[in-house]
Design an enzyme around this catalytic site. Sequence first.
Site, short mmCIF file in Angstrom:
data_model
loop_
_atom_site.label_atom_id
_atom_site.label_comp_id
_atom_site.label_asym_id
_atom_site.label_seq_id
_atom_site.Cartn_x
_atom_site.Cartn_y
_atom_site.Cartn_z
CG ASP A 79 -2.31 0.52 0.96
OD1 ASP A 79 -2.15 1.80 0.42
OD2 ASP A 79 -3.33 0.00 1.16
CB SER B 233 4.38 1.24 -2.52
OG SER B 233 4.64 2.38 -3.37
CG HIS B 234 -1.30 1.54 -3.19
ND1 HIS B 234 -2.52 1.33 -2.42
CD2 HIS B 234 -1.37 0.14 -3.73
CE1 HIS B 234 -2.86 0.20 -2.96
NE2 HIS B 234 -2.11 -0.43 -3.51
N GLY B 235 2.79 4.16 -3.90
CA GLY B 235 3.30 5.71 -3.86
C GLY B 235 3.58 6.31 -2.86
#
Length: 443
Positions: free
Chosen positions: A253, A275-277
């Site tokens: 995430d 990840s999601h940045g």
Amino acid sequence: MRISPLFAAALLQASIAWSSPVESDDLVTRGASKRPNHPIKPHHPGKPFPVSPARSKTCTVKSYGNGKDDSTNVLSAIKSCNNGGHVIFSKDKTYTIGTALDLTFLKNIDLDVQGTIKFTNDTDYWQANAFKQVFQNATTFFQLGGEDVNVYGGGTFDGNGQVWYDLYAKNNLVLRPILFGTIGLKGGRIENLKMRYSPQWYNLVANSTNVVFSDISISGYSSSSNVAKNTDGWDTYRSDNIVIQNSHIDNGDDCVSFKPNSTNIVVQNLICNGSHGISVGSLGQYKGEVDYVKNIYTYNVSMSNASDGARIKVWPGVSSALSDDLQGGGGLGAVSNITYDGMVLSNVDYAIEITQCYGQKNLTLCNQFPSNLTISDVTIKNFKGTTSKKHDPLVGYLVCSSPTVCSDINIQNVTVKSPSGTNQYACANIDGIDSQVNCKKLL
Ligand SMILES: *[C@@H]1O[C@H](CO)[C@@H](O)[C@H](O)[C@H]1NC(C)=O
Ligand SMILES: *[C@@H]1O[C@H](CO)[C@@H](O)[C@H](O)[C@H]1NC(C)=O
Ligand SMILES: *[C@@H]1O[C@H](CO)[C@@H](O)[C@H](O)[C@H]1NC(C)=O
Ligand SMILES: *[C@@H]1O[C@H](CO)[C@@H](O)[C@H](O)[C@H]1NC(C)=O
Ligand SMILES: *[C@@H]1O[C@H](CO)[C@@H](O)[C@H](O)[C@H]1NC(C)=O
Ligand SMILES: *[C@@H]1O[C@H](CO)[C@@H](O)[C@H](O)[C@H]1NC(C)=O
Ligand SMILES: *[C@@H]1O[C@H](CO)[C@@H](O)[C@H](O)[C@H]1NC(C)=O
Ligand SMILES: *[C@@H]1O[C@H](CO)[C@@H](O)[C@H](O)[C@H]1NC(C)=O
Ligand SMILES: *[C@@H]1O[C@H](CO)[C@@H](O)[C@H](O)[C@H]1NC(C)=O
Ligand SMILES: *[C@@H]1O[C@H](CO)[C@@H](O)[C@H](O)[C@H]1NC(C)=O
Ligand SMILES: *[C@@H]1O[C@H](CO)[C@@H](O)[C@H](O)[C@H]1NC(C)=O
């Protein structure tokens, strides 16, 4: 903000001057690790970090072994070494923690974690006893707070996450504890540690000021078909003057996420995979609540196998639902003075994603109720690399709910391309954006 080289050099000098004294050789002969004190560089949030005096005594934590709960051993060592001591978790030992530990009374203490601290898999106990942090229903195994606390030693915090990944797959309302809860800490350094298999987020940094995280390794995957979800690297909340640097994060995430009232934060030299940045938000989730995220500098991040590179996510003015356990909209506040400087991307779905319609798929509806949480003074620069095939020909998504609540967005020297060689962005409601990037207008 643009930091001039001279100013940066001055800050670097200053960060050396502010660094804490190292442990005395006497402590080291008693098996204590030296304080790493990694310099804060090249960027610095600007406010000084308090000096941590040397510690004078050591306490070694006993371990029962065989998975027996060591919580009382940990508490008694910490209590005898609080106010000026150095607590050693021995290198070859695994300390089992089966009791929620309230460590918010810490003062002038070093926790030297050379061995492994492993949390039990008793999901019933933790659901009933983990510390409730209220925000987004977050709970933590322990809460570490107080004043002048350093944690380091090269050891491991192991959240025993598998049992939680499997439980969450059956019931997504289960509250999974966060591995490392930094709650109400005024001054401290968390350095040279491994964090593994967190049930949920790896770090929550809440109500804290003047805290540095450096040289942290984060990793942990599910060994079953139930994916380890919401395993953010760091979430900052109601916190000021924080540094997160020189770390490697393999997670599922946000790599780092700035939640409500995160101010004066530097994130630099990270390697994020899966990840999601690096995300601002989500913000504006709670109706009537005021959220600020200001003065953030993100520098030199390698981002691979991710959904986003730089991301700003704000809920719309209207109530919306992202999933059963994530709903919101209608909050107020501001996102301002945010810089993302230097990112190398590989296999990332969107290089840049700005949305003021988080959780709301119906853009017409989102635009009818513009967000009361403004986005302004955002600079995204010096990005290179390639996106994934997912949104090809798009490489980014820049969608606000109205130009009146979104201004001064600057995208410079972003050369990211899609696998097919395009560099198109979905754009809506941001004045002047089409002169900066290749826009495909939405609506
Ligand atoms: C939980 O941990 C105990 C002791 O380490 C082990 O015996 C048991 O199998 C584990 N339970 C699950 C569901 O993983
Ligand atoms: C932070 O401090 C506020 C105000 O004292 C308190 O209400 C809240 O419970 C604390 N913890 C978190 C995680 O916000
Ligand atoms: C906590 O989770 C419940 C669903 O279990 C949700 O309805 C509620 O809004 C959440 N609370 C917060 C503060 O996020
Ligand atoms: C950028 O970060 C990487 C990985 O942490 C590090 O090896 C490199 O030295 C950093 N580069 C600069 C210019 O700081
Ligand atoms: C990076 O993330 C991908 C999934 O997104 C995963 O398959 C791979 O193992 C990760 N690499 C490392 C070194 O953990
Ligand atoms: C954020 O800070 C503002 C201003 O100090 C305050 O009004 C607001 O309640 C805070 N919000 C949160 C979520 O703590
Ligand atoms: C903007 O944020 C930077 C840190 O990234 C800070 O140094 C600068 O002072 C901030 N500018 C303003 C006007 O607050
Ligand atoms: C990205 O994922 C691929 C495949 O899962 C993996 O081979 C690669 O090492 C990952 N990249 C990084 C930087 O971990
Ligand atoms: C989207 O919202 C608009 C405006 O409220 C509404 O007229 C329309 O029916 C909605 N579309 C869908 C697919 O729900
Ligand atoms: C928030 O925004 C909505 C929709 O744009 C508007 O109707 C409402 O009055 C705003 N609320 C506040 C407190 O500003
Ligand atoms: C553009 O960004 C790259 C890194 O992606 C950097 O090497 C280069 O110096 C930057 N160019 C300018 C003009 O700033």
